[in-house]
Design a protein around this motif. Sequence first.
Motif, PDB file in Angstrom:
ATOM      1  N   ASP A 113       0.859  -1.182   0.000  1.00  0.00           N
ATOM      2  CA  ASP A 113       0.000   0.000   0.000  1.00  0.00           C
ATOM      3  C   ASP A 113       0.901   1.240   0.000  1.00  0.00           C
ATOM      4  OD1 ASP A 113      -1.708   2.017   0.470  1.00  0.00           O
ATOM      5  OD2 ASP A 113      -2.569   1.201   2.312  1.00  0.00           O
ATOM      6  N   PRO A 114       0.743   2.145  -0.999  1.00  0.00           N
ATOM      7  CA  PRO A 114       1.652   3.301  -1.058  1.00  0.00           C
ATOM      8  C   PRO A 114       1.604   4.136   0.213  1.00  0.00           C
ATOM      9  CG  PRO A 114      -0.217   3.569  -2.544  1.00  0.00           C
ATOM     10  CD  PRO A 114      -0.228   2.147  -2.085  1.00  0.00           C
ATOM     11  N   LEU A 115       0.432   4.251   0.784  1.00  0.00           N
ATOM     12  CA  LEU A 115       0.301   5.079   1.978  1.00  0.00           C
ATOM     13  C   LEU A 115       1.172   4.544   3.120  1.00  0.00           C
ATOM     14  CD1 LEU A 115      -1.559   7.540   2.654  1.00  0.00           C
ATOM     15  CD2 LEU A 115      -2.685   5.936   4.201  1.00  0.00           C
ATOM     16  N   PHE A 116       1.195   3.233   3.222  1.00  0.00           N
ATOM     17  CA  PHE A 116       1.994   2.601   4.272  1.00  0.00           C
ATOM     18  C   PHE A 116       3.480   2.919   4.074  1.00  0.00           C
ATOM     19  CE2 PHE A 116       4.128  -0.689   6.558  1.00  0.00           C
ATOM     20  CZ  PHE A 116       3.290  -0.980   7.615  1.00  0.00           C
ATOM     21  N   ALA A 117       3.935   2.736   2.824  1.00  0.00           N
ATOM     22  CA  ALA A 117       5.347   3.001   2.537  1.00  0.00           C
ATOM     23  C   ALA A 117       5.677   4.473   2.777  1.00  0.00           C
ATOM     24  CB  ALA A 117       5.663   2.613   1.094  1.00  0.00           C
ATOM     25  N   PHE A 118       4.760   5.366   2.349  1.00  0.00           N
ATOM     26  CA  PHE A 118       5.014   6.797   2.569  1.00  0.00           C
ATOM     27  C   PHE A 118       5.048   7.121   4.051  1.00  0.00           C
ATOM     28  CE2 PHE A 118       3.803   7.565  -1.913  1.00  0.00           C
ATOM     29  CZ  PHE A 118       4.874   8.378  -2.238  1.00  0.00           C
ATOM     30  N   THR A 119       4.161   6.490   4.811  1.00  0.00           N
ATOM     31  CA  THR A 119       4.134   6.758   6.248  1.00  0.00           C
ATOM     32  C   THR A 119       5.450   6.339   6.902  1.00  0.00           C
ATOM     33  OG1 THR A 119       1.776   6.297   6.191  1.00  0.00           O
ATOM     34  CG2 THR A 119       2.819   6.409   8.348  1.00  0.00           C
ATOM     35  N   LEU A 120       5.922   5.135   6.552  1.00  0.00           N
ATOM     36  CA  LEU A 120       7.190   4.684   7.119  1.00  0.00           C
ATOM     37  C   LEU A 120       8.332   5.601   6.692  1.00  0.00           C
ATOM     38  CD1 LEU A 120       7.253   0.787   7.000  1.00  0.00           C
ATOM     39  CD2 LEU A 120       6.759   2.310   8.896  1.00  0.00           C
ATOM     40  N   LEU A 166      10.828  10.542  -1.736  1.00  0.00           N
ATOM     41  CA  LEU A 166      10.053   9.796  -2.732  1.00  0.00           C
ATOM     42  C   LEU A 166      10.666   8.424  -3.012  1.00  0.00           C
ATOM     43  CD1 LEU A 166       8.877  12.217  -5.537  1.00  0.00           C
ATOM     44  CD2 LEU A 166       7.520  10.970  -3.861  1.00  0.00           C
ATOM     45  N   THR A 167      11.984   8.398  -3.212  1.00  0.00           N
ATOM     46  CA  THR A 167      12.608   7.115  -3.553  1.00  0.00           C
ATOM     47  C   THR A 167      12.521   6.137  -2.398  1.00  0.00           C
ATOM     48  OG1 THR A 167      14.727   8.022  -2.916  1.00  0.00           O
ATOM     49  CG2 THR A 167      14.231   7.991  -5.256  1.00  0.00           C
ATOM     50  N   ALA A 169      10.217   5.882  -0.178  1.00  0.00           N
ATOM     51  CA  ALA A 169       8.874   5.319  -0.088  1.00  0.00           C
ATOM     52  C   ALA A 169       8.542   4.487  -1.326  1.00  0.00           C
ATOM     53  CB  ALA A 169       7.856   6.448   0.070  1.00  0.00           C
ATOM     54  N   LEU A 170       8.819   5.037  -2.510  1.00  0.00           N
ATOM     55  CA  LEU A 170       8.364   4.378  -3.732  1.00  0.00           C
ATOM     56  C   LEU A 170       9.135   3.112  -4.034  1.00  0.00           C
ATOM     57  CD1 LEU A 170       7.588   7.389  -6.062  1.00  0.00           C
ATOM     58  CD2 LEU A 170       6.011   5.875  -4.873  1.00  0.00           C
ATOM     59  N   ARG A 171      10.418   3.068  -3.623  1.00  0.00           N
ATOM     60  CA  ARG A 171      11.192   1.856  -3.866  1.00  0.00           C
ATOM     61  C   ARG A 171      10.561   0.684  -3.124  1.00  0.00           C
ATOM     62  NH1 ARG A 171      15.707   3.596  -2.353  1.00  0.00           N
ATOM     63  NH2 ARG A 171      16.645   3.995  -4.372  1.00  0.00           N
ATOM     64  N   LEU A 172      10.233   0.942  -1.850  1.00  0.00           N
ATOM     65  CA  LEU A 172       9.610  -0.116  -1.054  1.00  0.00           C
ATOM     66  C   LEU A 172       8.257  -0.498  -1.631  1.00  0.00           C
ATOM     67  CD1 LEU A 172       9.605  -1.836   1.518  1.00  0.00           C
ATOM     68  CD2 LEU A 172       8.577   0.083   2.705  1.00  0.00           C
ATOM     69  N   PHE A 173       7.421   0.511  -1.798  1.00  0.00           N
ATOM     70  CA  PHE A 173       6.071   0.243  -2.294  1.00  0.00           C
ATOM     71  C   PHE A 173       6.106  -0.435  -3.662  1.00  0.00           C
ATOM     72  CE2 PHE A 173       3.107   2.137  -5.402  1.00  0.00           C
ATOM     73  CZ  PHE A 173       2.018   1.346  -5.111  1.00  0.00           C
ATOM     74  N   GLY A 174       6.898   0.124  -4.557  1.00  0.00           N
ATOM     75  CA  GLY A 174       6.924  -0.371  -5.930  1.00  0.00           C
ATOM     76  C   GLY A 174       7.336  -1.828  -6.000  1.00  0.00           C
ATOM     77  N   ASN A 175       8.380  -2.182  -5.299  1.00  0.00           N
ATOM     78  CA  ASN A 175       8.862  -3.563  -5.349  1.00  0.00           C
ATOM     79  C   ASN A 175       7.830  -4.532  -4.821  1.00  0.00           C
ATOM     80  OD1 ASN A 175      11.749  -4.062  -6.253  1.00  0.00           O
ATOM     81  ND2 ASN A 175      11.916  -2.148  -5.113  1.00  0.00           N
ATOM     82  N   ILE A 176       7.280  -4.210  -3.657  1.00  0.00           N
ATOM     83  CA  ILE A 176       6.341  -5.157  -3.035  1.00  0.00           C
ATOM     84  C   ILE A 176       5.028  -5.196  -3.817  1.00  0.00           C
ATOM     85  CG2 ILE A 176       5.210  -5.802  -0.889  1.00  0.00           C
ATOM     86  CD1 ILE A 176       8.325  -5.825  -0.983  1.00  0.00           C
ATOM     87  N   PHE A 177       4.575  -3.998  -4.234  1.00  0.00           N
ATOM     88  CA  PHE A 177       3.320  -3.947  -4.976  1.00  0.00           C
ATOM     89  C   PHE A 177       3.437  -4.715  -6.290  1.00  0.00           C
ATOM     90  CE2 PHE A 177       0.638  -1.806  -8.166  1.00  0.00           C
ATOM     91  CZ  PHE A 177      -0.593  -2.066  -7.607  1.00  0.00           C
ATOM     92  N   ALA A 178       4.537  -4.489  -6.988  1.00  0.00           N
ATOM     93  CA  ALA A 178       4.716  -5.174  -8.273  1.00  0.00           C
ATOM     94  C   ALA A 178       4.794  -6.672  -8.067  1.00  0.00           C
ATOM     95  CB  ALA A 178       5.980  -4.661  -8.953  1.00  0.00           C
TER      96      ALA A 178
END
Lengths: 240, 168
Positions: A113-120, A166-167, A169-178
Amino acid sequence: MDEPTSTFTFLGLTFNWTTIISTLVAMSIVVLVAVLMTRKVAVRPSRGQNAIEYVLDFVRGILGDQLPANLARQFGLYAFTLFMFLIVANEMGLLLQVKMGNGVTYVKSPTADPLFAFTLAIMSLMLAHGTGVKALGFGGYLKGMLFKPYIAMFPLNLVEQFTNFLTLALRLFGNIFAGELMLNLLASLAWGTHLNGFWIVLAFPLEIAWQGFSLLIGGIQAYVFVMLTAVFTAQLSGNE
Amino acid sequence: MVPTLSMTKAMPLGDMVFIIVAFLTLMVILKYVAYGPLTQALDARADKINNDLDSAQKANADATALVAEREKELTEGKNQASQVITAAKKSAKDQSEALLKTANDQALSLKKAAEADADQLKVEALSSAKKDVAELSVTIASKLMQKNLSADDQRSLIDAYLADLDQQ
Protein backbone atom coordinates in the motif's frame (compact mmCIF):
# COMPACT_ATOMS: atom_id res chain seq x y z
CA MET A 1 -5.10 0.79 -7.54
CA ASP A 2 -8.74 0.85 -8.57
CA GLU A 3 -9.53 -2.09 -6.36
CA PRO A 4 -12.47 -1.51 -4.07
CA THR A 5 -11.58 -0.67 -0.52
CA SER A 6 -13.50 -0.92 2.69
CA THR A 7 -13.17 2.17 4.82
CA PHE A 8 -14.70 3.60 7.94
CA THR A 9 -14.57 7.00 9.57
CA PHE A 10 -13.58 7.56 13.16
CA LEU A 11 -13.04 10.97 14.82
CA GLY A 12 -13.19 12.56 11.39
CA LEU A 13 -10.31 10.42 10.07
CA THR A 14 -10.73 7.82 7.37
CA PHE A 15 -9.41 4.36 8.07
CA ASN A 16 -8.83 1.55 5.63
CA TRP A 17 -9.66 -1.90 6.97
CA THR A 18 -7.09 -3.59 4.75
CA THR A 19 -4.22 -1.52 6.14
CA ILE A 20 -5.36 -1.95 9.71
CA ILE A 21 -5.86 -5.71 9.50
CA SER A 22 -2.67 -6.33 7.52
CA THR A 23 -0.61 -4.16 9.87
CA LEU A 24 -2.01 -5.94 12.91
CA VAL A 25 -1.31 -9.35 11.39
CA ALA A 26 2.28 -8.36 10.55
CA MET A 27 2.76 -6.93 14.05
CA SER A 28 1.39 -10.09 15.64
CA ILE A 29 3.75 -12.25 13.61
CA VAL A 30 6.73 -10.09 14.58
CA VAL A 31 5.79 -10.16 18.26
CA LEU A 32 5.15 -13.89 18.16
CA VAL A 33 8.49 -14.60 16.50
CA ALA A 34 10.32 -12.28 18.88
CA VAL A 35 8.70 -13.84 21.94
CA LEU A 36 9.33 -17.39 20.78
CA MET A 37 12.94 -16.70 19.94
CA THR A 38 13.77 -14.90 23.18
CA ARG A 39 12.03 -17.12 25.68
CA LYS A 40 15.21 -17.79 27.57
CA VAL A 41 17.80 -15.10 26.96
CA ALA A 42 21.18 -16.18 28.21
CA VAL A 43 24.81 -15.31 27.69
CA ARG A 44 25.16 -18.74 26.11
CA PRO A 45 22.47 -18.49 23.42
CA SER A 46 19.95 -21.15 22.46
CA ARG A 47 19.13 -21.75 18.81
CA GLY A 48 16.24 -19.27 18.63
CA GLN A 49 18.20 -16.63 20.45
CA ASN A 50 21.09 -17.21 18.09
CA ALA A 51 18.87 -16.57 15.08
CA ILE A 52 17.36 -13.36 16.39
CA GLU A 53 20.78 -12.24 17.59
CA TYR A 54 21.97 -12.72 14.05
CA VAL A 55 19.22 -10.37 12.86
CA LEU A 56 20.12 -7.84 15.53
CA ASP A 57 23.78 -8.10 14.62
CA PHE A 58 22.92 -7.65 10.96
CA VAL A 59 20.92 -4.48 11.69
CA ARG A 60 23.67 -3.19 13.93
CA GLY A 61 26.11 -3.85 11.11
CA ILE A 62 24.02 -1.74 8.73
CA LEU A 63 23.93 1.10 11.25
CA GLY A 64 27.57 0.74 12.22
CA ASP A 65 28.68 1.10 8.60
CA GLN A 66 26.95 4.47 8.30
CA LEU A 67 26.73 6.04 11.72
CA PRO A 68 29.15 6.78 14.57
CA ALA A 69 28.89 4.39 17.51
CA ASN A 70 26.70 6.53 19.78
CA LEU A 71 24.14 7.26 17.06
CA ALA A 72 24.16 3.64 15.94
CA ARG A 73 23.32 2.62 19.49
CA GLN A 74 20.50 5.16 19.72
CA PHE A 75 19.01 3.96 16.46
CA GLY A 76 19.39 0.28 17.34
CA LEU A 77 15.85 -0.32 18.57
CA TYR A 78 14.25 1.70 15.77
CA ALA A 79 16.21 -0.03 13.03
CA PHE A 80 15.69 -3.47 14.57
CA THR A 81 11.93 -2.93 14.79
CA LEU A 82 11.85 -1.49 11.28
CA PHE A 83 13.76 -4.40 9.82
CA MET A 84 11.74 -7.09 11.59
CA PHE A 85 8.48 -5.37 10.70
CA LEU A 86 9.41 -4.74 7.08
CA ILE A 87 10.68 -8.22 6.39
CA VAL A 88 7.51 -9.76 7.83
CA ALA A 89 5.30 -7.20 6.08
CA ASN A 90 7.05 -7.68 2.74
CA GLU A 91 6.87 -11.46 2.77
CA MET A 92 3.44 -11.75 4.33
CA GLY A 93 1.51 -11.14 1.11
CA LEU A 94 3.39 -13.92 -0.65
CA LEU A 95 1.86 -16.44 1.67
CA LEU A 96 -1.42 -14.97 2.68
CA GLN A 97 -3.88 -12.81 0.80
CA VAL A 98 -7.49 -12.79 1.86
CA LYS A 99 -9.97 -11.49 -0.63
CA MET A 100 -13.58 -11.31 0.40
CA GLY A 101 -16.65 -11.72 -1.78
CA ASN A 102 -17.10 -7.98 -2.12
CA GLY A 103 -13.78 -7.75 -3.94
CA VAL A 104 -11.89 -6.20 -1.05
CA THR A 105 -8.52 -7.73 -0.21
CA TYR A 106 -8.46 -7.56 3.57
CA VAL A 107 -5.08 -9.17 4.21
CA LYS A 108 -2.01 -8.60 2.04
CA SER A 109 1.46 -7.14 2.45
CA PRO A 110 0.84 -3.79 4.16
CA THR A 111 3.89 -2.44 2.35
CA ALA A 112 2.13 -3.00 -0.98
CA ASP A 113 0.00 0.00 0.00
CA PRO A 114 1.65 3.30 -1.06
CA LEU A 115 0.30 5.08 1.98
CA PHE A 116 1.99 2.60 4.27
CA ALA A 117 5.35 3.00 2.54
CA PHE A 118 5.01 6.80 2.57
CA THR A 119 4.13 6.76 6.25
CA LEU A 120 7.19 4.68 7.12
CA ALA A 121 9.36 6.91 4.92
CA ILE A 122 8.00 10.04 6.61
CA MET A 123 8.69 8.52 10.01
CA SER A 124 12.24 7.54 9.08
CA LEU A 125 13.02 10.90 7.51
CA MET A 126 11.52 12.80 10.45
CA LEU A 127 13.87 10.87 12.71
CA ALA A 128 16.78 11.58 10.38
CA HIS A 129 16.02 15.32 10.19
CA GLY A 130 15.45 15.47 13.95
CA THR A 131 18.79 13.81 14.55
CA GLY A 132 20.40 16.32 12.18
CA VAL A 133 18.95 19.28 14.08
CA LYS A 134 19.98 17.78 17.39
CA ALA A 135 23.52 17.06 16.20
CA LEU A 136 24.28 20.29 14.30
CA GLY A 137 21.84 22.87 15.63
CA PHE A 138 19.14 24.27 13.39
CA GLY A 139 21.47 26.58 11.42
CA GLY A 140 24.11 23.94 10.95
CA TYR A 141 21.48 21.42 9.95
CA LEU A 142 20.04 23.71 7.28
CA LYS A 143 23.47 24.62 6.02
CA GLY A 144 24.60 21.00 5.85
CA MET A 145 21.40 19.94 4.15
CA LEU A 146 20.89 22.72 1.60
CA PHE A 147 24.07 24.75 1.08
CA LYS A 148 26.67 22.09 0.62
CA PRO A 149 29.22 22.09 -0.89
CA TYR A 150 28.37 25.72 -1.83
CA ILE A 151 25.32 27.97 -1.82
CA ALA A 152 24.67 27.64 -5.56
CA MET A 153 23.77 24.00 -4.99
CA PHE A 154 20.68 25.03 -3.04
CA PRO A 155 18.05 24.16 -5.71
CA LEU A 156 19.60 20.77 -6.41
CA ASN A 157 19.89 19.99 -2.73
CA LEU A 158 16.27 20.92 -2.17
CA VAL A 159 15.21 18.59 -4.97
CA GLU A 160 17.48 15.92 -3.56
CA GLN A 161 15.80 16.03 -0.18
CA PHE A 162 12.41 15.67 -1.83
CA THR A 163 13.54 12.80 -4.05
CA ASN A 164 15.14 11.12 -1.06
CA PHE A 165 11.71 10.92 0.47
CA LEU A 166 10.05 9.80 -2.73
CA THR A 167 12.61 7.11 -3.55
CA LEU A 168 12.62 5.77 -0.01
CA ALA A 169 8.87 5.32 -0.09
CA LEU A 170 8.36 4.38 -3.73
CA ARG A 171 11.19 1.86 -3.87
CA LEU A 172 9.61 -0.12 -1.05
CA PHE A 173 6.07 0.24 -2.29
CA GLY A 174 6.92 -0.37 -5.93
CA ASN A 175 8.86 -3.56 -5.35
CA ILE A 176 6.34 -5.16 -3.03
CA PHE A 177 3.32 -3.95 -4.98
CA ALA A 178 4.72 -5.17 -8.27
CA GLY A 179 5.59 -8.51 -6.70
CA GLU A 180 2.07 -9.04 -5.45
CA LEU A 181 0.56 -7.80 -8.70
CA MET A 182 2.59 -10.40 -10.59
CA LEU A 183 1.52 -13.10 -8.12
CA ASN A 184 -2.11 -12.18 -8.61
CA LEU A 185 -1.73 -12.11 -12.37
CA LEU A 186 -0.13 -15.55 -12.36
CA ALA A 187 -2.86 -16.82 -10.07
CA SER A 188 -5.58 -15.50 -12.38
CA LEU A 189 -3.69 -17.02 -15.30
CA ALA A 190 -4.02 -20.43 -13.65
CA TRP A 191 -7.82 -20.17 -13.67
CA GLY A 192 -7.99 -19.15 -17.29
CA THR A 193 -11.11 -20.57 -18.97
CA HIS A 194 -9.84 -21.89 -22.26
CA LEU A 195 -7.54 -24.96 -22.38
CA ASN A 196 -8.70 -25.84 -18.89
CA GLY A 197 -6.01 -27.44 -16.77
CA PHE A 198 -3.12 -26.49 -19.02
CA TRP A 199 -2.81 -23.04 -17.51
CA ILE A 200 -2.52 -24.44 -13.99
CA VAL A 201 0.40 -26.60 -15.11
CA LEU A 202 2.05 -23.54 -16.60
CA ALA A 203 1.22 -21.11 -13.85
CA PHE A 204 2.15 -23.28 -10.89
CA PRO A 205 5.94 -23.35 -11.47
CA LEU A 206 5.88 -19.71 -12.51
CA GLU A 207 4.10 -18.84 -9.29
CA ILE A 208 6.67 -20.78 -7.26
CA ALA A 209 9.55 -19.10 -9.08
CA TRP A 210 8.04 -15.67 -8.63
CA GLN A 211 7.36 -16.29 -4.95
CA GLY A 212 11.00 -17.25 -4.48
CA PHE A 213 12.08 -14.14 -6.30
CA SER A 214 9.71 -11.97 -4.28
CA LEU A 215 11.03 -13.51 -1.08
CA LEU A 216 14.46 -12.27 -2.08
CA ILE A 217 13.09 -8.87 -3.14
CA GLY A 218 11.21 -8.48 0.15
CA GLY A 219 14.36 -9.21 2.17
CA ILE A 220 16.44 -6.86 0.05
CA GLN A 221 13.88 -4.07 0.33
CA ALA A 222 13.77 -4.40 4.13
CA TYR A 223 17.56 -4.18 4.15
CA VAL A 224 17.62 -1.24 1.74
CA PHE A 225 15.00 0.69 3.67
CA VAL A 226 16.92 0.34 6.95
CA MET A 227 20.19 1.15 5.22
CA LEU A 228 18.81 4.25 3.49
CA THR A 229 17.39 5.43 6.80
CA ALA A 230 20.87 5.11 8.27
CA VAL A 231 22.45 6.83 5.27
CA PHE A 232 20.06 9.80 5.38
CA THR A 233 20.55 10.10 9.12
CA ALA A 234 24.30 10.10 8.63
CA GLN A 235 24.09 12.73 5.87
CA LEU A 236 21.78 15.01 7.80
CA SER A 237 23.77 14.80 11.02
CA GLY A 238 27.07 15.55 9.29
CA ASN A 239 28.50 12.04 9.62
CA GLU A 240 29.00 11.28 5.97
CA MET B 1 -18.29 -0.64 -8.94
CA VAL B 2 -17.96 3.13 -8.94
CA PRO B 3 -15.47 3.99 -11.69
CA THR B 4 -13.32 6.35 -9.60
CA LEU B 5 -9.64 6.07 -8.86
CA SER B 6 -8.78 5.49 -5.23
CA MET B 7 -6.61 8.62 -5.18
CA THR B 8 -9.70 10.73 -5.74
CA LYS B 9 -11.39 9.13 -2.76
CA ALA B 10 -10.88 10.56 0.69
CA MET B 11 -7.22 10.08 1.65
CA PRO B 12 -7.27 7.58 4.50
CA LEU B 13 -5.24 9.84 6.77
CA GLY B 14 -6.40 7.77 9.71
CA ASP B 15 -4.27 4.98 8.32
CA MET B 16 -1.13 7.05 8.69
CA VAL B 17 -1.93 7.72 12.30
CA PHE B 18 -2.74 4.07 12.80
CA ILE B 19 0.46 2.90 11.11
CA ILE B 20 2.64 5.19 13.18
CA VAL B 21 0.91 4.27 16.41
CA ALA B 22 1.15 0.60 15.50
CA PHE B 23 4.83 0.93 14.71
CA LEU B 24 5.57 2.75 17.95
CA THR B 25 3.63 0.12 19.87
CA LEU B 26 5.59 -2.60 18.14
CA MET B 27 8.79 -0.77 19.05
CA VAL B 28 7.82 -0.68 22.72
CA ILE B 29 6.79 -4.35 22.72
CA LEU B 30 9.98 -5.41 20.96
CA LYS B 31 12.04 -3.34 23.37
CA TYR B 32 10.73 -5.29 26.34
CA VAL B 33 10.43 -8.63 24.61
CA ALA B 34 13.49 -8.85 22.42
CA TYR B 35 15.71 -5.83 21.99
CA GLY B 36 16.35 -5.04 25.66
CA PRO B 37 17.15 -8.58 26.81
CA LEU B 38 19.15 -9.31 23.66
CA THR B 39 21.21 -6.14 23.97
CA GLN B 40 21.86 -6.97 27.59
CA ALA B 41 22.89 -10.50 26.69
CA LEU B 42 25.15 -9.28 23.89
CA ASP B 43 26.75 -6.69 26.15
CA ALA B 44 27.17 -9.24 28.91
CA ARG B 45 28.81 -11.60 26.43
CA ALA B 46 31.08 -8.88 25.12
CA ASP B 47 32.03 -7.97 28.71
CA LYS B 48 32.65 -11.60 29.56
CA ILE B 49 34.83 -12.12 26.51
CA ASN B 50 36.78 -8.97 27.33
CA ASN B 51 37.21 -10.03 30.93
CA ASP B 52 38.23 -13.53 29.94
CA LEU B 53 40.79 -12.17 27.50
CA ASP B 54 42.14 -9.77 30.11
CA SER B 55 42.37 -12.42 32.79
CA ALA B 56 43.95 -14.86 30.36
CA GLN B 57 46.56 -12.26 29.48
CA LYS B 58 47.20 -11.60 33.16
CA ALA B 59 47.45 -15.30 33.96
CA ASN B 60 49.86 -15.74 31.09
CA ALA B 61 52.03 -12.87 32.32
CA ASP B 62 51.96 -14.30 35.85
CA ALA B 63 52.95 -17.72 34.58
CA THR B 64 55.83 -16.27 32.58
CA ALA B 65 57.04 -14.32 35.60
CA LEU B 66 56.75 -17.44 37.71
CA VAL B 67 58.77 -19.47 35.23
CA ALA B 68 61.50 -16.83 35.16
CA GLU B 69 61.56 -16.74 38.95
CA ARG B 70 61.75 -20.53 39.22
CA GLU B 71 64.53 -20.66 36.65
CA LYS B 72 66.47 -18.06 38.57
CA GLU B 73 65.99 -20.00 41.77
CA LEU B 74 67.08 -23.18 40.04
CA THR B 75 70.27 -21.54 38.75
CA GLU B 76 70.99 -20.16 42.19
CA GLY B 77 70.42 -23.59 43.71
CA LYS B 78 72.77 -25.18 41.20
CA ASN B 79 75.43 -22.59 41.92
CA GLN B 80 75.05 -23.08 45.65
CA ALA B 81 75.25 -26.84 45.26
CA SER B 82 78.43 -26.64 43.21
CA GLN B 83 79.87 -24.21 45.74
CA VAL B 84 79.06 -26.61 48.58
CA ILE B 85 80.60 -29.51 46.66
CA THR B 86 83.75 -27.53 45.90
CA ALA B 87 84.08 -26.47 49.52
CA ALA B 88 83.52 -30.05 50.69
CA LYS B 89 86.16 -31.37 48.27
CA LYS B 90 88.60 -28.71 49.36
CA SER B 91 88.12 -29.41 53.06
CA ALA B 92 88.38 -33.15 52.44
CA LYS B 93 91.64 -32.64 50.58
CA ASP B 94 92.95 -30.36 53.32
CA GLN B 95 92.03 -32.88 55.98
CA SER B 96 93.60 -35.78 54.14
CA GLU B 97 96.74 -33.77 53.57
CA ALA B 98 96.91 -32.87 57.23
CA LEU B 99 96.36 -36.49 58.19
CA LEU B 100 99.08 -37.66 55.83
CA LYS B 101 101.44 -35.06 57.17
CA THR B 102 100.89 -36.05 60.78
CA ALA B 103 101.18 -39.69 59.84
CA ASN B 104 104.46 -39.00 58.07
CA ASP B 105 105.73 -36.99 60.98
CA GLN B 106 104.78 -39.70 63.42
CA ALA B 107 106.36 -42.38 61.27
CA LEU B 108 109.52 -40.31 60.99
CA SER B 109 109.76 -39.73 64.73
CA LEU B 110 109.04 -43.42 65.37
CA LYS B 111 111.78 -44.34 62.96
CA LYS B 112 114.17 -41.93 64.64
CA ALA B 113 113.32 -43.31 68.05
CA ALA B 114 113.74 -46.84 66.76
CA GLU B 115 117.13 -45.96 65.28
CA ALA B 116 118.19 -44.32 68.50
CA ASP B 117 117.08 -47.41 70.44
CA ALA B 118 118.95 -49.68 68.08
CA ASP B 119 122.08 -47.56 68.39
CA GLN B 120 121.84 -47.61 72.14
CA LEU B 121 121.30 -51.37 72.18
CA LYS B 122 124.29 -51.79 69.93
CA VAL B 123 126.42 -49.62 72.13
CA GLU B 124 125.23 -51.44 75.19
CA ALA B 125 125.81 -54.81 73.53
CA LEU B 126 129.26 -53.78 72.46
CA SER B 127 130.14 -52.52 75.87
CA SER B 128 128.80 -55.68 77.53
CA ALA B 129 130.62 -57.81 74.98
CA LYS B 130 133.81 -55.92 75.66
CA LYS B 131 133.28 -56.48 79.34
CA ASP B 132 132.65 -60.20 78.75
CA VAL B 133 135.69 -60.54 76.55
CA ALA B 134 137.82 -58.82 79.15
CA GLU B 135 136.45 -61.03 81.83
CA LEU B 136 136.98 -64.11 79.70
CA SER B 137 140.48 -63.04 78.84
CA VAL B 138 141.17 -62.46 82.47
CA THR B 139 139.74 -65.87 83.37
CA ILE B 140 141.68 -67.59 80.59
CA ALA B 141 144.84 -65.85 81.63
CA SER B 142 144.32 -66.81 85.22
CA LYS B 143 143.65 -70.42 84.21
CA LEU B 144 146.79 -70.44 82.04
CA MET B 145 148.83 -69.17 84.81
CA GLN B 146 147.58 -71.82 87.17
CA LYS B 147 148.90 -74.72 85.14
CA ASN B 148 151.68 -75.50 82.70
CA LEU B 149 149.79 -77.50 80.41
CA SER B 150 150.58 -80.26 77.92
CA ALA B 151 149.32 -80.10 74.43
CA ASP B 152 146.59 -82.58 75.20
CA ASP B 153 145.71 -80.84 78.33
CA GLN B 154 145.55 -77.62 76.48
CA ARG B 155 143.24 -79.07 73.93
CA SER B 156 141.02 -80.63 76.53
CA LEU B 157 141.13 -77.44 78.45
CA ILE B 158 140.10 -75.45 75.42
CA ASP B 159 137.37 -77.94 74.73
CA ALA B 160 136.22 -77.60 78.30
CA TYR B 161 136.05 -73.88 77.94
CA LEU B 162 134.32 -74.07 74.68
CA ALA B 163 131.85 -76.42 76.25
CA ASP B 164 131.54 -73.88 78.99
CA LEU B 165 130.88 -71.18 76.47
CA ASP B 166 128.37 -73.35 74.69
CA GLN B 167 126.59 -73.86 77.94
CA GLN B 168 126.52 -70.18 78.54
